[in-house]
Design an enzyme around this catalytic site. Structure first.
Site, PDB file in Angstrom:
ATOM      1  N   CYS A   1     -45.752   3.790  14.317  1.00 47.76           N
ATOM      2  CA  CYS A   1     -45.552   4.650  13.142  1.00 47.76           C
ATOM      3  C   CYS A   1     -45.104   3.779  11.966  1.00 47.76           C
ATOM      4  O   CYS A   1     -44.091   3.074  12.050  1.00 47.76           O
ATOM      5  CB  CYS A   1     -44.491   5.703  13.458  1.00 47.76           C
ATOM      6  SG  CYS A   1     -43.918   6.596  12.002  1.00 47.76           S
TER       7      CYS A   1
ATOM      8  N   CYS B   1     -40.056  10.733  16.655  1.00 50.91           N
ATOM      9  CA  CYS B   1     -41.456  10.347  16.591  1.00 50.91           C
ATOM     10  C   CYS B   1     -41.579   9.196  17.590  1.00 50.91           C
ATOM     11  O   CYS B   1     -40.898   8.188  17.467  1.00 50.91           O
ATOM     12  CB  CYS B   1     -41.803   9.866  15.181  1.00 50.91           C
ATOM     13  SG  CYS B   1     -43.324   8.906  15.130  1.00 50.91           S
TER      14      CYS B   1
ATOM     15  N   ARG C   1      -5.481  -7.087  -6.082  1.00 50.92           N
ATOM     16  CA  ARG C   1      -4.527  -6.967  -4.988  1.00 50.92           C
ATOM     17  C   ARG C   1      -4.889  -7.856  -3.800  1.00 50.92           C
ATOM     18  O   ARG C   1      -4.027  -8.424  -3.146  1.00 50.92           O
ATOM     19  CB  ARG C   1      -4.439  -5.518  -4.520  1.00 50.92           C
ATOM     20  CG  ARG C   1      -3.442  -5.359  -3.389  1.00 50.92           C
ATOM     21  CD  ARG C   1      -3.218  -3.928  -3.043  1.00 50.92           C
ATOM     22  NE  ARG C   1      -4.397  -3.331  -2.446  1.00 50.92           N
ATOM     23  CZ  ARG C   1      -4.442  -2.113  -1.967  1.00 50.92           C
ATOM     24  NH1 ARG C   1      -3.392  -1.347  -2.034  1.00 50.92           N
ATOM     25  NH2 ARG C   1      -5.541  -1.638  -1.432  1.00 50.92           N
TER      26      ARG C   1
ATOM     27  N   GLU D   1       3.137  11.298 -10.016  1.00 46.55           N
ATOM     28  CA  GLU D   1       2.100  10.678 -10.857  1.00 46.55           C
ATOM     29  C   GLU D   1       0.748  10.962 -10.252  1.00 46.55           C
ATOM     30  O   GLU D   1       0.644  11.250  -9.064  1.00 46.55           O
ATOM     31  CB  GLU D   1       2.261   9.149 -10.858  1.00 46.55           C
ATOM     32  CG  GLU D   1       3.499   8.644 -11.503  1.00 46.55           C
ATOM     33  CD  GLU D   1       3.724   7.170 -11.173  1.00 46.55           C
ATOM     34  OE1 GLU D   1       2.764   6.453 -10.830  1.00 46.55           O
ATOM     35  OE2 GLU D   1       4.883   6.756 -11.260  1.00 46.55           O
TER      36      GLU D   1
ATOM     37  N   GLU E   1      -3.559   0.475 -12.194  1.00 44.45           N
ATOM     38  CA  GLU E   1      -4.890   0.723 -11.648  1.00 44.45           C
ATOM     39  C   GLU E   1      -5.946   0.534 -12.732  1.00 44.45           C
ATOM     40  O   GLU E   1      -5.854   1.133 -13.804  1.00 44.45           O
ATOM     41  CB  GLU E   1      -4.919   2.169 -11.119  1.00 44.45           C
ATOM     42  CG  GLU E   1      -5.975   2.455 -10.104  1.00 44.45           C
ATOM     43  CD  GLU E   1      -5.599   2.059  -8.676  1.00 44.45           C
ATOM     44  OE1 GLU E   1      -4.563   1.390  -8.463  1.00 44.45           O
ATOM     45  OE2 GLU E   1      -6.366   2.428  -7.764  1.00 44.45           O
TER      46      GLU E   1
ATOM     47  N   LYS F   1       7.226   9.344  -6.041  1.00 45.49           N
ATOM     48  CA  LYS F   1       8.129   8.203  -5.881  1.00 45.49           C
ATOM     49  C   LYS F   1       9.569   8.636  -6.122  1.00 45.49           C
ATOM     50  O   LYS F   1       9.826   9.471  -6.993  1.00 45.49           O
ATOM     51  CB  LYS F   1       7.773   7.112  -6.894  1.00 45.49           C
ATOM     52  CG  LYS F   1       6.334   6.635  -6.815  1.00 45.49           C
ATOM     53  CD  LYS F   1       5.962   5.707  -7.968  1.00 45.49           C
ATOM     54  CE  LYS F   1       4.492   5.311  -7.849  1.00 45.49           C
ATOM     55  NZ  LYS F   1       4.009   4.524  -8.993  1.00 45.49           N
TER      56      LYS F   1
ATOM     57  N   LYS G   1      -2.826  13.101  -0.511  1.00 45.91           N
ATOM     58  CA  LYS G   1      -4.272  12.968  -0.714  1.00 45.91           C
ATOM     59  C   LYS G   1      -4.932  14.340  -0.799  1.00 45.91           C
ATOM     60  O   LYS G   1      -4.666  15.211   0.028  1.00 45.91           O
ATOM     61  CB  LYS G   1      -4.890  12.193   0.467  1.00 45.91           C
ATOM     62  CG  LYS G   1      -4.522  10.727   0.501  1.00 45.91           C
ATOM     63  CD  LYS G   1      -5.395   9.933  -0.481  1.00 45.91           C
ATOM     64  CE  LYS G   1      -5.635   8.530  -0.019  1.00 45.91           C
ATOM     65  NZ  LYS G   1      -6.752   8.245   0.789  1.00 45.91           N
TER      66      LYS G   1
ATOM     67  N   SER H   1       0.854  -1.178   0.000  1.00 48.60           N
ATOM     68  CA  SER H   1       0.000   0.000   0.000  1.00 48.60           C
ATOM     69  C   SER H   1       0.898   1.239   0.000  1.00 48.60           C
ATOM     70  O   SER H   1       2.111   1.108  -0.141  1.00 48.60           O
ATOM     71  CB  SER H   1      -0.875  -0.058   1.239  1.00 48.60           C
ATOM     72  OG  SER H   1      -1.858   0.921   1.152  1.00 48.60           O
TER      73      SER H   1
HETATM   74  S1  IVH Z   1       2.249   2.915  -6.623  1.00 42.34           S
HETATM   75  C1  IVH Z   1       4.134   0.062  -3.558  1.00 42.34           C
HETATM   76  N1  IVH Z   1       1.120   4.646  -8.208  1.00 42.34           N
HETATM   77  O1  IVH Z   1      -3.065   3.611  -4.600  1.00 42.34           O
HETATM   78  C2  IVH Z   1       3.268   1.130  -4.072  1.00 42.34           C
HETATM   79  N2  IVH Z   1      -0.267   3.424  -6.730  1.00 42.34           N
HETATM   80  O2  IVH Z   1      -3.154   3.834  -1.710  1.00 42.34           O
HETATM   81  C3  IVH Z   1       2.444   0.696  -5.190  1.00 42.34           C
HETATM   82  N3  IVH Z   1      -2.641   3.927  -6.920  1.00 42.34           N
HETATM   83  O3  IVH Z   1      -2.425   0.224  -3.971  1.00 42.34           O
HETATM   84  C4  IVH Z   1       1.506   1.695  -5.607  1.00 42.34           C
HETATM   85  N4  IVH Z   1      -2.472   5.397  -8.535  1.00 42.34           N
HETATM   86  O4  IVH Z   1      -3.932   0.856  -6.000  1.00 42.34           O
HETATM   87  C5  IVH Z   1       0.931   3.741  -7.238  1.00 42.34           C
HETATM   88  N5  IVH Z   1       0.251   6.191  -9.704  1.00 42.34           N
HETATM   89  C6  IVH Z   1       0.063   5.287  -8.746  1.00 42.34           C
HETATM   90  C7  IVH Z   1      -1.229   4.979  -8.242  1.00 42.34           C
HETATM   91  C8  IVH Z   1      -1.338   4.042  -7.216  1.00 42.34           C
HETATM   92  C9  IVH Z   1      -3.300   4.749  -7.744  1.00 42.34           C
HETATM   93  C10 IVH Z   1      -3.288   3.089  -5.893  1.00 42.34           C
HETATM   94  C11 IVH Z   1      -2.805   1.677  -5.843  1.00 42.34           C
HETATM   95  C12 IVH Z   1      -2.269   1.498  -4.466  1.00 42.34           C
HETATM   96  C13 IVH Z   1      -3.048   2.526  -3.714  1.00 42.34           C
HETATM   97  C14 IVH Z   1      -2.394   2.906  -2.403  1.00 42.34           C
END
Ligand code: IVH
Length: 699
Positions: A443, A438, A141, A118, A180, A302, A326, A88
């Site tokens: 009712c 109420c 997943r 990204e 995704e 990343k 987020k 995650s």
């Molecule tokens: S990288 C080890 N890149 O977000 C990390 N994840 O909250 C692998 N997600 O499980 C994820 N866009 O389902 C990555 N550009 C992106 C993403 C992305 C959406 C999702 C993905 C992940 C989740 C984590």
């Protein structure tokens, strides 16, 4: 709660409670595709649990949801183990948190190291394996270690190539692409139009409909759902006889390679250097998220260099080399057409806003709760106003308030109706209470809600028995309480519209099947006040049978882990009613199961070890809360203060250490705090106060 043993026990109890509720919400989100709370609220639960486990390592247990990525699997698809676990991401909810992450990186890698930004696509993670360049298998997943085989369904997604393009050279023997799956907004809207035309329930948002579409038994259904895919990572790879290792040393290089190989990779990405540039990318997309044809809920950042990624490594659930920034919840404006009141199964009268439909946070909103009379007054929303609507997290729409200074004359302030819209009996609000009720047990509005709740998915799960059908059956006097369901036969539906022979047969079969539900689902269905999913499961597991619960003394229920005195008292009061006992007797006589399979009895697990006192960051401090805090009920906020050793009285005095001010705060408390020089903390910084035990600096 007060005086409930040494503080360490309270930590253990809170952690157990949080684990149960995170597990529950994980299940709703991942297995049932039917989330109940906004993502933001879920995030708050996970954060609190993680904070407790970090402060009290002795309380961390194996299998805690903080160490698990996704959730339980359904039994519909073959499980497949991921050779490389699917992790995650950790989240940053503000620029400060993003900066803190960058600061942590800088301790281990050069501060100038390149970062790749990204979009964070709001869909479902998918792993696709190519063998010798040919599409072989696709797996969800799942819990991060084991996913579900959805190959046949994914094979219908046009964006995913059958073969890798030979432009990249000889195909690797094994290549696992991760990315995704999502549903474009236009496809989502079209699908919902079709759902409505077919008399089916619309999906709440594109993510949900993508999940539902991917997990169809029949791939031809998936084929009609216009799913798409963005690749963002490599999982397992293996090049036989080819060059040693992956042909690139950077993440951007990987993405470019995938693109060349014919996989869809989002062009909306950027290699940047440093936190400031990453933040600029985040802000850019935060403002323009609607320019895209699909939903995003943030930005993923990343570390570009694959060697540095290796240096940084990962925790049990997430890599340290990446973070998800987020976006905050979204807002839109629309016209408030009317304020109406609905009657719940307990008789609670809840005002709600009838809105001119508006697309916000990924779905069209036409109704939004206004909670209670005080909230309507505090927000000062009036029929005819232009109002701001927000999706708190991604699920529940909320009316924030009217748009000020719009010119024009406003309508009169709204007043709470004095009679029930269903039975026309009086609506009562008790002194000192925020809710209006109420009180007429007969009712029909309440009756319908009680029975619909009994039949709902999280309770007895009777397919085909929704609110509308229950309403019809109650109105035609075929149904008065839930035990009547088990006396239904084909003749029950004579003369009722909307019940064709086949649907009657299906409904009767669904009712019959519900006889076998485990006890905890029946308990949920009975709608006993305060007894929710978590408490029902705890009670059913601890006592095993309905009889053992109905005949138990209050103290014996209160000691069950996850129950406590309030629920125990309510359960005892419920069974004290002859009417209620009559319903249970009739259910039992009709063959409805009254046992919890596999329950051992006893009071549930013992509390784990206790934590030392000094970790109680609010010991001796009095923190007053006013207004609504996002992600917390009033009780939850006070509880969060208490478990940290603080107190949370209802009023501000010279002894108050801080006043936390949420939405629609009490003006007198704020004024008093100002007069007394008590520090005022914005609601949005409440988490910070809890985590640090300090007053966050303003701004
Ligand atoms: S990288 C080890 N890149 O977000 C990390 N994840 O909250 C692998 N997600 O499980 C994820 N866009 O389902 C990555 N550009 C992106 C993403 C992305 C959406 C999702 C993905 C992940 C989740 C984590």
């Amino acid at each position: 709660m007060s005086g409930a043993g040494p503080p360490g026990d309270e930590w253990a109890a809170r952690a157990a409670e949080l684990r149960a509720s995170v597990d529950y919400h994980n299940d709703r989100y991942h297995r049932l595709d039917d989330p109940e709370i906004p993502d933001a609220e879920y995030d708050v639960l996970v954060r609190e649990l993680r904070a407790i486990e970090a402060d009290h390592p002795e309380l961390a247990v194996p299998g805690s949801p903080t160490g698990v990525v996704g959730a339980t699997l359904s039994t519909q698809f073959t499980p497949v183990r991921h050779r490389v676990p699917m992790m995650s991401l950790d989240n940053a909810f503000s620029a400060e948190e993003l900066e803190a992450w960058a600061g942590r990186l800088a301790k281990q890698i050069p501060p100038s190291a390149a970062l790749v930004c990204e979009l964070k696509i709001d869909g479902l993670a998918l792993s696709i394996t190519y063998l010798d360049g040919r599409f072989e298998r696709a797996v969800t997943r799942g819990d991060g270690r084991t996913g579900e085989d959805v190959t046949a369904n994914v094979a219908t997604i046009a964006a995913i190539p059958d073969r890798l393009d030979s432009a990249v050279g000889p195909a690797p023997a094994v290549l696992e692409v991760r990315g995704e799956v999502y549903m474009p907004i236009a496809a989502f809207e079209e699908l919902n139009r079709r759902q409505l035309d077919a008399g089916e329930k619309p999906f709440v948002n594109p993510r949900n409909s993508a999940a539902g579409s991917l997990r169809q038994k029949d791939p031809s259904v998936t084929a009609h759902r216009a799913l798409s895919f963005w690749a963002y990572q490599i999982g397992e790879w293996h090049v036989e006889g080819g060059p040693e290792g992956w042909p690139t040393t950077s993440h951007e290089g990987t993405l470019a390679w995938l693109e060349q190989a014919g996989l869809p990779v989002s062009p909306e990405r950027r290699v940047v250097s440093g936190f400031e540039e990453a933040l600029t990318f985040c802000r850019h997309w935060e403002a323009r998220r609607h320019d895209l044809g699909y939903e995003i809920d943030g930005v993923v950042i990343k570390v570009d260099d694959l060697t540095l990624q290796g240096v940084l490594g990962a925790t049990a659930r997430a890599p340290r080399w990446a973070i998800a920034y987020k976006f905050p919840p979204e807002e839109r404006t629309t016209r408030l057409a009317a304020i109406e009141v609905s009657i719940g199964r307990t008789g609670k009268a809840t005002p709600f806003a009838v809105l001119e439909p508006v697309f916000v946070g990924g779905s069209t909103v036409s109704l939004a709760t206004l909670h209670n009379a005080d909230q309507v007054q505090a927000k000062d929303v009036r029929p005819g106003d232009t109002v701001i609507v927000r999706k708190a997290g991604d699920v529940i729409p909320e009316v924030v308030g009217p748009v000020r200074g719009g010119g024009g004359r406003r309508g009169a302030p709204w007043t709470f109706p004095t009679v029930c819209p269903s039975c026309h009996g009086p609506l009562v609000r008790l002194e000192g209470e925020s809710d209006t009720f109420c009180t007429n047990l007969d009712c029909p509005g309440q009756r319908v809600q009680r029975i619909a709740h009994f039949a709902s998915r999280s309770a007895m799960d009777i397919d085909g028995l929704g609110e509308q059908r229950v309403e019809l059956l109650v109105r035609h006097r075929r149904l008065a309480d839930v035990s009547d369901l088990y006396r239904f036969d084909a003749a029950t539906f004579d003369g009722l519209e909307g019940f064709a022979a086949l649907s009657v047969a299906n409904l009767l079969a669904a009712i019959d099947a519900s006889r076998q539900r485990p006890l905890h689902r029946l308990l949920i269905g009975l709608g006993i006040r305060h007894l929710g999913q978590v408490g029902s499961l705890a009670l059913a597991r601890a006592r095993g049978t309905m009889d053992a619960i109905a005949s138990a003394a209050e103290v014996d229920l209160a000691v069950v882990d996850g129950v406590g005195p309030v629920i125990a008292a309510s359960v005892v009061a419920w069974f004290a009613s002859e009417v209620n006992r009559g319903v249970v007797d009739r259910l039992g006589a009709a063959g409805v199961s009254m046992v919890e399979p596999g329950a051992g009895g006893g009071t549930g697990g013992e509390a784990a070890g206790t934590g030392p006192d000094h970790q109680q960051r609010l010991t001796g401090r009095s923190v007053v809360v006013t207004g609504t805090l996002e992600g917390y009920s009033r009780e939850a906020a006070e509880e969060a203060i208490r478990v940290r050793g603080g107190t949370s009285p209802g009023s501000v005095s010279g002894k108050t250490w801080a006043l936390v001010v949420g939405d629609a705060p009490g003006a007198s408390k704020v004024r008093k705090a100002e007069q007394l020089g008590v520090p005022i903390v914005e609601g949005a910084r409440f988490d910070e106060l809890l985590e640090r035990g300090e007053i966050p600096e303003a701004g």
